[in-house]
Design a protein around this motif. Structure first.
Motif, PDB file in Angstrom:
ATOM      1  N   TYR A 143       0.792  -1.229   0.000  1.00  0.00           N
ATOM      2  CA  TYR A 143       0.000   0.000   0.000  1.00  0.00           C
ATOM      3  C   TYR A 143       0.828   1.286   0.000  1.00  0.00           C
ATOM      4  O   TYR A 143       0.272   2.377  -0.073  1.00  0.00           O
ATOM      5  CB  TYR A 143      -0.940   0.001   1.216  1.00  0.00           C
ATOM      6  CG  TYR A 143      -1.877  -1.187   1.232  1.00  0.00           C
ATOM      7  CD1 TYR A 143      -2.954  -1.263   0.354  1.00  0.00           C
ATOM      8  CD2 TYR A 143      -1.657  -2.253   2.100  1.00  0.00           C
ATOM      9  CE1 TYR A 143      -3.814  -2.364   0.355  1.00  0.00           C
ATOM     10  CE2 TYR A 143      -2.502  -3.362   2.106  1.00  0.00           C
ATOM     11  CZ  TYR A 143      -3.575  -3.409   1.229  1.00  0.00           C
ATOM     12  OH  TYR A 143      -4.408  -4.501   1.222  1.00  0.00           O
ATOM     13  N   GLY A 144       2.136   1.166   0.088  1.00  0.00           N
ATOM     14  CA  GLY A 144       2.984   2.347   0.088  1.00  0.00           C
ATOM     15  C   GLY A 144       3.370   2.776   1.492  1.00  0.00           C
ATOM     16  O   GLY A 144       2.729   2.412   2.480  1.00  0.00           O
ATOM     17  N   ARG A 146       3.436   5.909   2.612  1.00  0.00           N
ATOM     18  CA  ARG A 146       2.691   7.058   3.137  1.00  0.00           C
ATOM     19  C   ARG A 146       1.410   6.592   3.811  1.00  0.00           C
ATOM     20  O   ARG A 146       0.656   5.789   3.275  1.00  0.00           O
ATOM     21  CB  ARG A 146       2.376   8.050   2.006  1.00  0.00           C
ATOM     22  CG  ARG A 146       3.586   8.787   1.477  1.00  0.00           C
ATOM     23  CD  ARG A 146       3.192   9.799   0.407  1.00  0.00           C
ATOM     24  NE  ARG A 146       2.332  10.846   0.941  1.00  0.00           N
ATOM     25  CZ  ARG A 146       1.772  11.795   0.197  1.00  0.00           C
ATOM     26  NH1 ARG A 146       1.981  11.825  -1.117  1.00  0.00           N
ATOM     27  NH2 ARG A 146       1.017  12.729   0.751  1.00  0.00           N
ATOM     28  N   TYR A 149      -3.760   4.998   5.771  1.00  0.00           N
ATOM     29  CA  TYR A 149      -4.603   4.414   4.735  1.00  0.00           C
ATOM     30  C   TYR A 149      -6.063   4.673   5.103  1.00  0.00           C
ATOM     31  O   TYR A 149      -6.396   4.868   6.270  1.00  0.00           O
ATOM     32  CB  TYR A 149      -4.358   2.910   4.635  1.00  0.00           C
ATOM     33  CG  TYR A 149      -2.905   2.521   4.548  1.00  0.00           C
ATOM     34  CD1 TYR A 149      -2.085   3.028   3.542  1.00  0.00           C
ATOM     35  CD2 TYR A 149      -2.335   1.646   5.476  1.00  0.00           C
ATOM     36  CE1 TYR A 149      -0.735   2.662   3.464  1.00  0.00           C
ATOM     37  CE2 TYR A 149      -0.992   1.279   5.403  1.00  0.00           C
ATOM     38  CZ  TYR A 149      -0.197   1.801   4.405  1.00  0.00           C
ATOM     39  OH  TYR A 149       1.121   1.454   4.325  1.00  0.00           O
ATOM     40  N   SER A 321       0.560   9.562  -4.477  1.00  0.00           N
ATOM     41  CA  SER A 321       2.017   9.676  -4.538  1.00  0.00           C
ATOM     42  C   SER A 321       2.470  10.848  -5.405  1.00  0.00           C
ATOM     43  O   SER A 321       3.617  11.285  -5.315  1.00  0.00           O
ATOM     44  CB  SER A 321       2.625   8.379  -5.079  1.00  0.00           C
ATOM     45  OG  SER A 321       2.129   8.102  -6.378  1.00  0.00           O
ATOM     46  N   TRP A 332      -6.793   2.687  -4.447  1.00  0.00           N
ATOM     47  CA  TRP A 332      -5.675   1.754  -4.516  1.00  0.00           C
ATOM     48  C   TRP A 332      -5.906   0.734  -5.621  1.00  0.00           C
ATOM     49  O   TRP A 332      -7.009   0.199  -5.780  1.00  0.00           O
ATOM     50  CB  TRP A 332      -5.509   1.051  -3.177  1.00  0.00           C
ATOM     51  CG  TRP A 332      -4.469  -0.031  -3.153  1.00  0.00           C
ATOM     52  CD1 TRP A 332      -3.127   0.120  -3.197  1.00  0.00           C
ATOM     53  CD2 TRP A 332      -4.703  -1.442  -3.057  1.00  0.00           C
ATOM     54  NE1 TRP A 332      -2.501  -1.091  -3.146  1.00  0.00           N
ATOM     55  CE2 TRP A 332      -3.447  -2.073  -3.064  1.00  0.00           C
ATOM     56  CE3 TRP A 332      -5.853  -2.234  -2.975  1.00  0.00           C
ATOM     57  CZ2 TRP A 332      -3.297  -3.462  -2.976  1.00  0.00           C
ATOM     58  CZ3 TRP A 332      -5.718  -3.603  -2.899  1.00  0.00           C
ATOM     59  CH2 TRP A 332      -4.454  -4.207  -2.903  1.00  0.00           C
TER      60      TRP A 332
END
Length: 342
Positions: A143-144, A146, A149, A321, A332
């Motif tokens: 999910y990255g 950052r 969520y 992003s 997502w």
């Protein structure tokens, strides 16, 4: 002239000629030495010039290939030392990280079934930490990095609700998940519930004075391996937590402050440390949609499915992003390599 006089005069002339010949030979030798010394100096001068030019060219080439100001000091140092830094270690694939989490999850479940109080057992806590660390790594891969969520929840109210004619069937709210540094196991499990919602489904089926509870129609997603709780994220109003012992995958929204009755030691007297896991909070649609559920006729567990408030979808949202704004989120997109749970 007498014969003796002629002989003496001839002898003097021969001596003079030999002297001149010697002087000529010495002059030639001296001239040759001067010419040789001059040639050697020229050669030395040429070699010095060539060496200086070569040094300049090497320095200039190194300077051009060196990082500009502000570049990595280590890279500049490596360039001057004349070796290439080792390549960065490749990151694990999502599939391998999932396998790692599944294996550690099983270890924790096994320990949980054998110890009396999980929260004070050193072996149990060490295993739980390993699972949490591996899960954080998996969350970043999927999910990255950052956070936080978010999950967008789409509702469908049925005609049994009194305000159906006025407000219709549609509703929604948004859950912002807790930081993974606090409860990664709980966050990951909830994202798995959301990710597979279209395969499973569920609905709000319990209306209590303190919570609104959701049943999840799945056998693939297991309950939590342990009761993961952080005192930094208590059960305040609007928070989302896992129901049951062991907790999950059923979840609820607190419609009052439940810090005490869902916090440590609240569900039983034997273990004063155990608590429900709080995994997020409603940041949008609370008054309009969540509290509207309380208007459905009945209380407690609703046996009549026509009174259930159906959750049509759960959509995972992640920080954009391409944006520096904290509140810019995008849907997502699931990587192809992700495997199904269970």
């Amino acid at each position: 002239m007498s014969l003796s006089s002629q002989s003496h005069s001839q002898s003097q002339g021969n001596e003079k000629d030999r002297k001149m010949e010697v002087e000529e030979e010495e002059e030639k030798y001296a001239k040759a030495r001067r010419q040789s010394r001059g040639g050697l100096l020229v050669v030395v001068a040429i070699l010095v010039v060539c060496a200086g030019l070569a040094s300049y060219l090497r320095h200039n080439k190194r300077k051009q290939s060196r990082p500009q100001a502000g570049g990595s000091p280590s890279l500049r140092q490596n360039d001057e030392l004349g070796f290439t830094p080792p390549a960065k270690k490749k990151t694990k694939s999502i599939a391998k990280l999932q396998d790692q989490v599944v294996a550690l999850d099983e270890v924790v479940r096994d320990i949980k079934s054998q110890v009396d109080i999980f929260e004070t057992d050193k072996t149990a806590q060490k295993a739980a930490k390993q699972l949490q660390d591996a899960t954080r790594e998996l969350l970043v891969a999927m999910y990255g990095a950052r956070e936080p969520y978010r999950v967008h929840v789409e509702l469908e109210f049925q005609p049994t609700i009194p305000d159906f004619a006025e407000k219709g069937k549609d509703g929604h709210f948004v859950i912002e998940l807790a930081p993974s540094r606090l409860v990664p196991h709980s966050v990951y499990t909830f994202l798995e519930i959301a990710r597979q919602w279209n395969l499973n489904g569920g609905a709000f089926h319990r209306i209590a004075g303190h919570v609104l509870q959701v049943m999840v129609k799945t056998r693939k997603i297991k309950h939590l391996a342990f009761q993961e709780y952080s005192p930094e994220y208590p059960h305040k109003e609007r928070t989302v937590g896992y129901a049951g012992r062991p907790s999950g995958p059923a979840w609820y929204v607190s419609i009052q402050d439940n810090s005490r009755n869902h916090g440590p030691g609240s569900q039983q007297k034997h273990n004063p440390y155990e608590a429900d896991a709080a995994i997020g909070r409603v940041i949008e649609g609370y008054e309009e949609s969540v509290l509207r559920i309380t208007k459905v006729p009945g209380s407690g567990f609703l046996g009549d499915t026509k009174k259930h408030v159906i959750i049509k979808s759960m959509t995972i949202m992640v920080p954009d992003s391409n944006s520096n704004e904290d509140d810019e989120y995008v849907k997502w997109i699931e990587p192809k390599e992700i495997m199904s749970s269970g």
